[in-house]
Motif scaffolding. Structure first.
Motif, PDB file in Angstrom:
ATOM      1  N   ASP A  60     -38.512  34.158  -2.403  1.00 33.64           N
ATOM      2  CA  ASP A  60     -37.662  35.246  -2.896  1.00 33.64           C
ATOM      3  C   ASP A  60     -36.780  35.822  -1.785  1.00 33.64           C
ATOM      4  N   ALA A 110     -39.147  25.649  -6.478  1.00 32.34           N
ATOM      5  CA  ALA A 110     -38.937  25.764  -7.926  1.00 32.34           C
ATOM      6  C   ALA A 110     -39.695  24.680  -8.683  1.00 32.34           C
ATOM      7  N   ASP A 113     -43.480  25.895  -8.477  1.00 31.98           N
ATOM      8  CA  ASP A 113     -43.821  27.230  -8.967  1.00 31.98           C
ATOM      9  C   ASP A 113     -42.946  27.587 -10.172  1.00 31.98           C
ATOM     10  N   PRO A 114     -43.493  27.463 -11.390  1.00 28.42           N
ATOM     11  CA  PRO A 114     -42.692  27.726 -12.590  1.00 28.42           C
ATOM     12  C   PRO A 114     -42.107  29.136 -12.658  1.00 28.42           C
ATOM     13  N   MET A 115     -42.811  30.122 -12.129  1.00 26.53           N
ATOM     14  CA  MET A 115     -42.273  31.488 -12.157  1.00 26.53           C
ATOM     15  C   MET A 115     -41.054  31.599 -11.237  1.00 26.53           C
ATOM     16  N   ALA A 117     -39.215  29.082 -10.395  1.00 32.62           N
ATOM     17  CA  ALA A 117     -38.194  28.208 -10.987  1.00 32.62           C
ATOM     18  C   ALA A 117     -37.288  29.000 -11.925  1.00 32.62           C
ATOM     19  N   GLN A 118     -37.879  29.859 -12.732  1.00 32.60           N
ATOM     20  CA  GLN A 118     -37.088  30.675 -13.660  1.00 32.60           C
ATOM     21  C   GLN A 118     -36.165  31.617 -12.904  1.00 32.60           C
ATOM     22  N   VAL A 119     -36.676  32.246 -11.860  1.00 31.42           N
ATOM     23  CA  VAL A 119     -35.865  33.162 -11.044  1.00 31.42           C
ATOM     24  C   VAL A 119     -34.734  32.395 -10.364  1.00 31.42           C
ATOM     25  N   ARG A 121     -33.338  29.525 -11.272  1.00 31.57           N
ATOM     26  CA  ARG A 121     -32.351  29.134 -12.295  1.00 31.57           C
ATOM     27  C   ARG A 121     -31.470  30.317 -12.673  1.00 31.57           C
ATOM     28  N   ASP A 122     -32.129  31.437 -13.014  1.00 28.07           N
ATOM     29  CA  ASP A 122     -31.383  32.589 -13.521  1.00 28.07           C
ATOM     30  C   ASP A 122     -30.475  33.215 -12.467  1.00 28.07           C
ATOM     31  N   ARG A 123     -30.979  33.371 -11.270  1.00 29.22           N
ATOM     32  CA  ARG A 123     -30.223  34.121 -10.254  1.00 29.22           C
ATOM     33  C   ARG A 123     -29.265  33.253  -9.454  1.00 29.22           C
TER      34      ARG A 123
END
Length: 190
Positions: A60, A110, A113-115, A117-119, A121-123
Protein backbone atom coordinates in the motif's frame (compact mmCIF):
# COMPACT_ATOMS: atom_id res chain seq x y z
CA UNK A 1 -21.06 16.03 22.49
CA UNK A 2 -18.97 14.06 19.97
CA UNK A 3 -16.03 15.85 18.41
CA UNK A 4 -15.55 15.88 14.63
CA UNK A 5 -11.77 15.96 15.06
CA UNK A 6 -9.97 12.75 14.08
CA UNK A 7 -8.11 10.89 16.80
CA UNK A 8 -4.34 11.14 16.95
CA UNK A 9 -1.99 13.57 15.32
CA UNK A 10 -2.77 14.74 11.79
CA UNK A 11 -0.65 13.44 8.95
CA UNK A 12 2.35 15.57 8.15
CA UNK A 13 2.55 16.12 4.39
CA UNK A 14 6.35 16.38 4.59
CA UNK A 15 6.54 13.10 6.52
CA UNK A 16 4.18 11.39 4.07
CA UNK A 17 6.28 12.49 1.09
CA UNK A 18 9.49 11.38 2.84
CA UNK A 19 8.00 7.93 3.44
CA UNK A 20 6.79 7.58 -0.15
CA UNK A 21 10.18 8.69 -1.51
CA UNK A 22 11.95 6.28 0.83
CA UNK A 23 9.72 3.42 -0.30
CA UNK A 24 10.58 4.02 -3.96
CA UNK A 25 14.30 4.41 -3.21
CA UNK A 26 14.38 1.21 -1.12
CA UNK A 27 12.45 -0.66 -3.78
CA UNK A 28 14.77 0.38 -6.58
CA UNK A 29 17.82 -0.45 -4.49
CA UNK A 30 16.68 -3.77 -2.99
CA UNK A 31 13.73 -5.03 -5.03
CA UNK A 32 10.23 -5.76 -3.85
CA UNK A 33 10.98 -9.04 -2.08
CA UNK A 34 13.62 -7.42 0.15
CA UNK A 35 11.60 -4.26 0.79
CA UNK A 36 10.58 -3.88 4.43
CA UNK A 37 8.64 -1.36 6.46
CA UNK A 38 11.70 -1.16 8.72
CA UNK A 39 13.91 -0.18 5.77
CA UNK A 40 11.40 2.40 4.58
CA UNK A 41 11.11 3.85 8.09
CA UNK A 42 14.88 4.06 8.55
CA UNK A 43 15.42 5.77 5.21
CA UNK A 44 12.54 8.20 5.80
CA UNK A 45 13.51 8.97 9.39
CA UNK A 46 10.06 7.85 10.50
CA UNK A 47 8.78 5.31 12.97
CA UNK A 48 7.42 1.95 11.80
CA UNK A 49 4.26 2.66 13.79
CA UNK A 50 3.70 5.87 11.79
CA UNK A 51 3.86 3.92 8.54
CA UNK A 52 1.54 1.19 9.80
CA UNK A 53 -0.88 3.82 11.09
CA UNK A 54 -1.12 5.33 7.60
CA UNK A 55 -0.77 2.23 5.40
CA UNK A 56 -1.75 -1.40 6.12
CA UNK A 57 1.19 -2.95 4.21
CA UNK A 58 4.35 -2.25 2.24
CA UNK A 59 2.38 -2.81 -0.97
CA UNK A 60 0.00 0.00 0.00
CA UNK A 61 2.91 2.37 0.69
CA UNK A 62 4.46 1.53 -2.69
CA UNK A 63 1.11 1.91 -4.46
CA UNK A 64 0.62 5.40 -3.05
CA UNK A 65 4.15 6.34 -4.10
CA UNK A 66 3.56 5.00 -7.60
CA UNK A 67 0.23 6.80 -7.95
CA UNK A 68 1.83 10.07 -6.97
CA UNK A 69 4.67 9.64 -9.45
CA UNK A 70 2.33 8.55 -12.26
CA UNK A 71 0.04 11.54 -11.79
CA UNK A 72 3.03 13.89 -11.94
CA UNK A 73 4.81 12.19 -14.86
CA UNK A 74 2.00 11.12 -17.21
CA UNK A 75 -0.35 13.97 -17.98
CA UNK A 76 -3.42 13.84 -20.21
CA UNK A 77 -2.16 14.97 -23.61
CA UNK A 78 -4.30 17.00 -25.99
CA UNK A 79 -2.41 17.27 -29.27
CA UNK A 80 -5.61 17.67 -31.31
CA UNK A 81 -5.54 14.26 -33.01
CA UNK A 82 -5.57 10.60 -32.06
CA UNK A 83 -2.08 9.94 -33.48
CA UNK A 84 -0.65 12.92 -31.58
CA UNK A 85 -2.46 12.12 -28.34
CA UNK A 86 -1.49 8.44 -28.45
CA UNK A 87 2.13 9.17 -29.22
CA UNK A 88 2.37 11.73 -26.40
CA UNK A 89 0.63 9.41 -23.93
CA UNK A 90 2.64 6.32 -24.84
CA UNK A 91 5.93 8.20 -24.90
CA UNK A 92 5.29 9.55 -21.40
CA UNK A 93 4.12 6.13 -20.21
CA UNK A 94 7.07 4.25 -21.69
CA UNK A 95 9.50 6.82 -20.28
CA UNK A 96 8.47 5.47 -16.89
CA UNK A 97 10.16 2.14 -17.65
CA UNK A 98 12.42 2.85 -14.65
CA UNK A 99 9.34 1.98 -12.61
CA UNK A 100 9.72 -1.65 -13.69
CA UNK A 101 10.74 -2.94 -10.20
CA UNK A 102 7.84 -1.06 -8.62
CA UNK A 103 5.26 -2.32 -11.09
CA UNK A 104 6.51 -5.90 -11.05
CA UNK A 105 6.49 -5.92 -7.24
CA UNK A 106 2.95 -4.60 -7.08
CA UNK A 107 1.74 -7.01 -9.76
CA UNK A 108 3.32 -9.94 -7.89
CA UNK A 109 1.67 -8.81 -4.67
CA UNK A 110 -1.66 -8.48 -6.49
CA UNK A 111 -1.36 -12.05 -7.74
CA UNK A 112 -0.68 -13.32 -4.22
CA UNK A 113 -3.11 -11.15 -2.26
CA UNK A 114 -6.70 -10.88 -3.55
CA UNK A 115 -7.52 -7.94 -1.27
CA UNK A 116 -4.54 -5.96 -2.52
CA UNK A 117 -5.36 -7.03 -6.09
CA UNK A 118 -8.69 -5.22 -5.86
CA UNK A 119 -7.03 -2.07 -4.50
CA UNK A 120 -4.32 -2.21 -7.19
CA UNK A 121 -6.91 -2.63 -9.96
CA UNK A 122 -9.20 0.09 -8.64
CA UNK A 123 -6.62 2.70 -7.72
CA UNK A 124 -3.89 2.19 -10.32
CA UNK A 125 -4.81 -0.02 -13.26
CA UNK A 126 -8.33 1.34 -13.79
CA UNK A 127 -7.07 4.89 -13.30
CA UNK A 128 -4.48 4.49 -16.06
CA UNK A 129 -7.08 2.83 -18.30
CA UNK A 130 -9.43 5.78 -17.70
CA UNK A 131 -6.83 8.21 -19.07
CA UNK A 132 -6.45 6.19 -22.26
CA UNK A 133 -10.24 5.84 -22.52
CA UNK A 134 -10.56 9.66 -22.44
CA UNK A 135 -8.07 9.90 -25.31
CA UNK A 136 -10.12 7.39 -27.30
CA UNK A 137 -13.41 9.12 -26.42
CA UNK A 138 -12.06 12.42 -27.74
CA UNK A 139 -10.99 10.66 -30.94
CA UNK A 140 -14.51 9.22 -31.33
CA UNK A 141 -15.97 12.71 -30.89
CA UNK A 142 -13.61 14.02 -33.60
CA UNK A 143 -14.65 11.18 -35.93
CA UNK A 144 -11.21 9.56 -35.94
CA UNK A 145 -12.39 6.12 -34.82
CA UNK A 146 -14.61 3.98 -37.05
CA UNK A 147 -17.98 2.87 -35.75
CA UNK A 148 -18.06 -0.49 -34.04
CA UNK A 149 -14.51 -0.34 -32.66
CA UNK A 150 -14.36 -1.70 -29.10
CA UNK A 151 -12.40 0.85 -27.03
CA UNK A 152 -11.94 -1.60 -24.14
CA UNK A 153 -10.20 -4.04 -26.48
CA UNK A 154 -7.92 -1.26 -27.74
CA UNK A 155 -7.06 -0.38 -24.15
CA UNK A 156 -6.30 -4.06 -23.46
CA UNK A 157 -4.00 -4.15 -26.49
CA UNK A 158 -2.05 -1.09 -25.36
CA UNK A 159 -1.69 -2.21 -21.76
CA UNK A 160 -1.14 -5.80 -22.82
CA UNK A 161 1.97 -4.71 -24.71
CA UNK A 162 3.11 -2.60 -21.78
CA UNK A 163 2.67 -5.30 -19.13
CA UNK A 164 4.02 -8.11 -21.30
CA UNK A 165 7.20 -6.19 -21.99
CA UNK A 166 7.50 -5.06 -18.38
CA UNK A 167 7.06 -8.52 -16.94
CA UNK A 168 9.16 -10.49 -19.42
CA UNK A 169 11.69 -7.78 -20.33
CA UNK A 170 12.05 -9.43 -23.74
CA UNK A 171 11.77 -6.24 -25.82
CA UNK A 172 12.32 -2.56 -25.11
CA UNK A 173 9.77 -0.10 -23.80
CA UNK A 174 11.18 2.95 -25.49
CA UNK A 175 10.11 5.82 -27.72
CA UNK A 176 10.28 3.60 -30.81
CA UNK A 177 7.98 1.02 -29.19
CA UNK A 178 5.58 3.82 -28.23
CA UNK A 179 5.59 5.19 -31.77
CA UNK A 180 4.99 1.78 -33.34
CA UNK A 181 2.21 0.93 -30.90
CA UNK A 182 0.50 4.29 -31.51
CA UNK A 183 0.67 3.66 -35.28
CA UNK A 184 -0.75 0.17 -34.84
CA UNK A 185 -3.72 1.47 -32.81
CA UNK A 186 -4.38 4.28 -35.31
CA UNK A 187 -4.38 1.79 -38.22
CA UNK A 188 -6.70 -0.54 -36.29
CA UNK A 189 -9.34 2.13 -35.62
CA UNK A 190 -9.69 3.38 -39.20
Amino acid sequence: MVSDKPLGRPRSEDRRRAILSAAIAELREKGYAALTIEGIAARAGAGKQTIYRWWPSKADVVLDALLEEASDAIAMPDEGSLPGDLLAFLSATFRQRGQRPVLIGLMAQALLDPMFAQVFRDRFLFGRRAVLRQILDRAVARGEIAEGIDPELLIDVVYGVLWYRLLLDHAPLDDEAGRRLAELVVRAVR
